[in-house]
Write a protein that holds these residues in place. Structure first.
Motif, PDB file in Angstrom:
ATOM      1  N   HIS A 287       2.007   9.565  -6.047  1.00  0.00           N
ATOM      2  CA  HIS A 287       2.368  10.906  -5.575  1.00  0.00           C
ATOM      3  C   HIS A 287       2.370  11.862  -6.775  1.00  0.00           C
ATOM      4  N   PRO A 288       1.882  13.083  -6.596  1.00  0.00           N
ATOM      5  CA  PRO A 288       1.805  14.019  -7.735  1.00  0.00           C
ATOM      6  C   PRO A 288       3.131  14.254  -8.450  1.00  0.00           C
ATOM      7  N   ASP A 289       4.242  14.127  -7.740  1.00  0.00           N
ATOM      8  CA  ASP A 289       5.539  14.391  -8.359  1.00  0.00           C
ATOM      9  C   ASP A 289       6.044  13.250  -9.236  1.00  0.00           C
ATOM     10  N   ARG A 290       5.414  12.084  -9.130  1.00  0.00           N
ATOM     11  CA  ARG A 290       5.843  10.963  -9.984  1.00  0.00           C
ATOM     12  C   ARG A 290       4.677  10.010 -10.213  1.00  0.00           C
ATOM     13  N   PHE A 291       3.599  10.573 -10.699  1.00  0.00           N
ATOM     14  CA  PHE A 291       2.370   9.795 -10.841  1.00  0.00           C
ATOM     15  C   PHE A 291       2.523   8.702 -11.890  1.00  0.00           C
ATOM     16  N   ASP A 292       2.279   7.460 -11.467  1.00  0.00           N
ATOM     17  CA  ASP A 292       2.351   6.291 -12.344  1.00  0.00           C
ATOM     18  C   ASP A 292       1.107   5.458 -12.058  1.00  0.00           C
ATOM     19  N   ALA A 293       0.058   5.689 -12.840  1.00  0.00           N
ATOM     20  CA  ALA A 293      -1.239   5.064 -12.562  1.00  0.00           C
ATOM     21  C   ALA A 293      -1.149   3.544 -12.604  1.00  0.00           C
ATOM     22  N   GLU A 294      -0.433   3.007 -13.569  1.00  0.00           N
ATOM     23  CA  GLU A 294      -0.362   1.548 -13.720  1.00  0.00           C
ATOM     24  C   GLU A 294       0.321   0.895 -12.520  1.00  0.00           C
ATOM     25  N   SER A 295       1.452   1.467 -12.100  1.00  0.00           N
ATOM     26  CA  SER A 295       2.171   0.925 -10.955  1.00  0.00           C
ATOM     27  C   SER A 295       1.355   1.092  -9.673  1.00  0.00           C
ATOM     28  N   GLY A 296       0.754   2.267  -9.501  1.00  0.00           N
ATOM     29  CA  GLY A 296      -0.048   2.514  -8.311  1.00  0.00           C
ATOM     30  C   GLY A 296      -1.205   1.542  -8.195  1.00  0.00           C
ATOM     31  N   GLU A 297      -1.925   1.337  -9.294  1.00  0.00           N
ATOM     32  CA  GLU A 297      -3.059   0.424  -9.275  1.00  0.00           C
ATOM     33  C   GLU A 297      -2.613  -1.001  -8.955  1.00  0.00           C
ATOM     34  N   ALA A 298      -1.504  -1.418  -9.544  1.00  0.00           N
ATOM     35  CA  ALA A 298      -1.009  -2.780  -9.299  1.00  0.00           C
ATOM     36  C   ALA A 298      -0.668  -2.985  -7.826  1.00  0.00           C
ATOM     37  N   HIS A 299      -0.021  -1.997  -7.221  1.00  0.00           N
ATOM     38  CA  HIS A 299       0.350  -2.133  -5.808  1.00  0.00           C
ATOM     39  C   HIS A 299      -0.883  -2.130  -4.907  1.00  0.00           C
ATOM     40  N   TYR A 300      -1.842  -1.270  -5.184  1.00  0.00           N
ATOM     41  CA  TYR A 300      -3.064  -1.258  -4.381  1.00  0.00           C
ATOM     42  C   TYR A 300      -3.807  -2.588  -4.512  1.00  0.00           C
ATOM     43  N   ARG A 301      -3.870  -3.126  -5.702  1.00  0.00           N
ATOM     44  CA  ARG A 301      -4.568  -4.400  -5.913  1.00  0.00           C
ATOM     45  C   ARG A 301      -3.853  -5.539  -5.185  1.00  0.00           C
ATOM     46  N   GLN A 302      -2.537  -5.524  -5.211  1.00  0.00           N
ATOM     47  CA  GLN A 302      -1.770  -6.548  -4.501  1.00  0.00           C
ATOM     48  C   GLN A 302      -1.992  -6.449  -2.999  1.00  0.00           C
ATOM     49  N   ALA A 303      -2.003  -5.218  -2.492  1.00  0.00           N
ATOM     50  CA  ALA A 303      -2.251  -5.018  -1.058  1.00  0.00           C
ATOM     51  C   ALA A 303      -3.643  -5.503  -0.676  1.00  0.00           C
ATOM     52  N   LEU A 304      -4.635  -5.185  -1.506  1.00  0.00           N
ATOM     53  CA  LEU A 304      -6.002  -5.635  -1.250  1.00  0.00           C
ATOM     54  C   LEU A 304      -6.091  -7.159  -1.241  1.00  0.00           C
ATOM     55  N   ALA A 305      -5.389  -7.806  -2.150  1.00  0.00           N
ATOM     56  CA  ALA A 305      -5.439  -9.264  -2.245  1.00  0.00           C
ATOM     57  C   ALA A 305      -4.912  -9.931  -0.975  1.00  0.00           C
TER      58      ALA A 305
ATOM     59  N   HIS B 160       0.834  -1.203   0.000  1.00  0.00           N
ATOM     60  CA  HIS B 160       0.000   0.000   0.000  1.00  0.00           C
ATOM     61  C   HIS B 160       0.873   1.258   0.000  1.00  0.00           C
ATOM     62  N   LEU B 161       1.939   1.232   0.794  1.00  0.00           N
ATOM     63  CA  LEU B 161       2.884   2.345   0.795  1.00  0.00           C
ATOM     64  C   LEU B 161       3.453   2.571  -0.601  1.00  0.00           C
ATOM     65  N   LEU B 162       3.848   1.500  -1.281  1.00  0.00           N
ATOM     66  CA  LEU B 162       4.400   1.634  -2.630  1.00  0.00           C
ATOM     67  C   LEU B 162       3.348   2.190  -3.590  1.00  0.00           C
ATOM     68  N   GLY B 163       2.079   1.834  -3.372  1.00  0.00           N
ATOM     69  CA  GLY B 163       1.012   2.423  -4.171  1.00  0.00           C
ATOM     70  C   GLY B 163       0.898   3.920  -3.961  1.00  0.00           C
ATOM     71  N   ASP B 164       0.997   4.351  -2.704  1.00  0.00           N
ATOM     72  CA  ASP B 164       0.924   5.784  -2.407  1.00  0.00           C
ATOM     73  C   ASP B 164       2.111   6.534  -3.002  1.00  0.00           C
TER      74      ASP B 164
END
Length: 245
Positions: free
Chosen positions: A165-183, A157-161
């Motif tokens: 972050h606005p300074d290095r927004f990476d939607a694909e990476s963020g979504e993947a990390h959030y999904r992994q954390a949820l799983a 979840h931390l890696l997703g956040d």
């Protein structure tokens, strides 16, 4: 454990009893060991002032008693809380202090909480805007938790956040990390972390103009925070929903 499940009222009863039993012993290790998990309850709930009070007491007692463990965890929690409270200078001091003994502890076999400690330091780094440092610590948190899926879920979840972050927004990476954390978090009933992942996904989808998906996740996060009385996070989720409208 109860706090990780979002059962904060029940957790508070054990927190109070542990401290009541520990304080009269005047034994530094016992007192520190009681205050550290007590502080975790308030860290997870977002009650930063209460968490700070418990952590600083633990640090003072452990240092007076010259107790090596669980001091690194308390210092890492302190860095996170101070950063969350906006006390950047003090937080940075604790952040720099907090990582120094970790490799030494790992070498002595004290690895049980390393993933959680790295996560706390990573949270502090992210709040202080030290994104490269936060990413490095987040990766270390994942690497240190191969047999601790709960800690790994927080690290992901931390890696997703960090990725969103606005300074290095990476939607694909963020979504993947959030999904992994949820799983990892959902089947274990880790409701506060599940709510955080929904908040993260809601904010991510709002930024990528997926408004219906954003609304769905933000509504889920808002409902969960309200049920758990996590007011700090509830205000954030409600603000995101209002902006989406």
């Amino acid at each position: 454990s109860l706090a990780q499940l979002g059962r904060f009222a029940e957790a508070a009863e054990y927190e109070a009893e542990a401290i009541r039993l520990a304080e009269p012993t005047h034994h530094a290790y016992t007192i520190g060991l009681a205050h550290n998990p007590a502080a975790t309850v308030h860290l997870l709930k977002g009650d930063w002032a209460k968490a700070r009070s418990l952590i600083e007491h633990a640090i003072a007692v452990l240092r007076t008693g010259n107790v090596v463990f669980p001091l690194p965890g308390a210092v890492a929690y302190s860095a996170w809380v101070l950063a969350q409270l906006g006390e950047a200078s003090e937080a940075l001091t604790r952040l720099q202090e907090g990582e120094q003994p970790l490799d030494r502890l790992a070498g002595r076999g004290l690895v049980g909480a390393l993933g959680w400690i790295y996560h706390a330091l990573g949270r502090a780094s992210l709040l202080l805007g030290r994104l490269d440092e936060a990413r490095r610590l987040g990766d270390r948190a994942v690497e240190s938790s191969p047999r601790q899926p709960g800690y790994a879920a927080h690290a992901l979840h931390l890696l997703g956040d960090i990725a969103t972050h606005p300074d290095r927004f990476d939607a694909e990476s963020g979504e993947a990390h959030y999904r992994q954390a949820l799983a990892l978090a959902e089947p274990r009933g880790m409701r506060p972390l599940v709510a955080h992942c929904h908040l993260g996904l809601g904010k991510l989808y709002a930024r990528t103009d997926k408004r219906e998906q954003a609304r769905e996740h933000l509504t889920t996060a808002t409902t969960m925070y309200r049920k758990m009385d996590m007011r700090f996070w509830l205000e954030q989720a409600e603000a995101e929903l209002a902006e989406l409208r």
